[in-house]
Design a protein around this motif. Structure first.
Motif: not given
Length: 268
Positions: A145, A148, A152
């Motif tokens: 998560l 990025v 994600t």
């Protein structure tokens, strides 16, 4: 002691553990259908018939059989399954309340320490396995998560779609069974309320249900997979605590039993 109410409580406790472990009822379905066929034929005034296995039985129970014997999916997430070791303690405790109806109380008193010790060890082992799985899941999902953008994206594809509806249905069924269990226990013998340890254990079981329900319904949908694992960790910790309590109580019971036996031998 109201025996029927105590048996109802035991059945409810067994069903709770069955639901939490995802146990299949398929092995009993065929027998249930055969029994249902005979009952229906008797009610209709027909002579009970024995159909061969190759024939397709015409039964009013076929729809229920199809529902029960269908291959279901695994339980959603880890939190629901993590409740099983804790409720196994509840089920076994109620079983120990029930066994004096068929076994000598003195024999049960001698064996209770050993049973508590073994049960505590089993509960702790199962809880630790659940905690380790949940911790590994939380680390993996948090890592994805926060990575990025590609991590994600991978998280959203793999873990964002949690089966909250199915989990809510299972938790509702579990809550109903536990309420039936609690009411049946009080109806069976109100003196069970004086047993502080048992009352605390049942209260912990309800608390664990509330924690799981909250962590599966309150957070945003895309992080429910993470909170599900967090709930499994919390429930696992509660189970470990109760497992330690059972181990200590079991050891004390074994020591007390051995002292009693030594005393009896010395008086001979």
């Amino acid at each position: 002691m109201r025996t029927l109410a105590l048996i109802v409580a035991l059945i409810a406790a067994v069903l709770v553990v069955f639901v939490e472990t995802g146990a299949s009822v398929a092995p009993w379905v065929s027998a249930f259908r055969a029994f249902g066929d005979q009952v229906v034929e008797l009610v209709r005034g027909e002579k009970p018939s024995r159909s061969s296995q190759d024939e397709e039985p015409a039964s009013d129970f076929q729809g229920l059989e199809s529902l029960l014997s269908s291959d279901g999916e695994d339980l959603p997430g880890l939190a629901v399954a993590s409740l099983a070791p804790l409720d196994l303690l509840v089920m076994t405790t109620i079983l120990l309340f029930t066994l004096p109806l068929v076994l000598p109380p003195r024999l049960l008193a001698m064996a209770q320490g050993v049973v508590s010790l073994i049960l505590g060890i089993v509960a702790i082992v199962l809880a630790l396995i659940s905690i380790l799985k949940a911790v590994a899941n939380v680390v993996l999902m948090f890592g994805l998560l926060l990575a990025v953008p590609f991590g994600t994206i991978a998280y959203m594809v793999l873990y964002a779609d949690f089966a909250t509806g199915e989990a809510a249905a299972i938790l509702s069924l579990l809550m109903f069974l536990k309420v039936v269990l609690a009411i049946a226990i009080v109806v069976a013998q109100w003196r069970f309320l004086i047993n502080c340890g048992f009352v605390a254990l049942v209260a912990t079981s309800f608390l664990a249900m509330i924690i799981v329900s909250f962590l599966l319904s309150f957070p945003p949908f895309f992080v429910v997979s993470i909170t599900d694992s967090v709930a499994a960790i919390v429930v696992g910790i509660l189970t470990v605590i109760w497992g330690i309590v059972y181990i200590v109580g079991g050891i004390m019971g074994i020591v007390s039993t051995l002292k009693g036996l030594v005393s009896q031998v010395g008086n001979l």
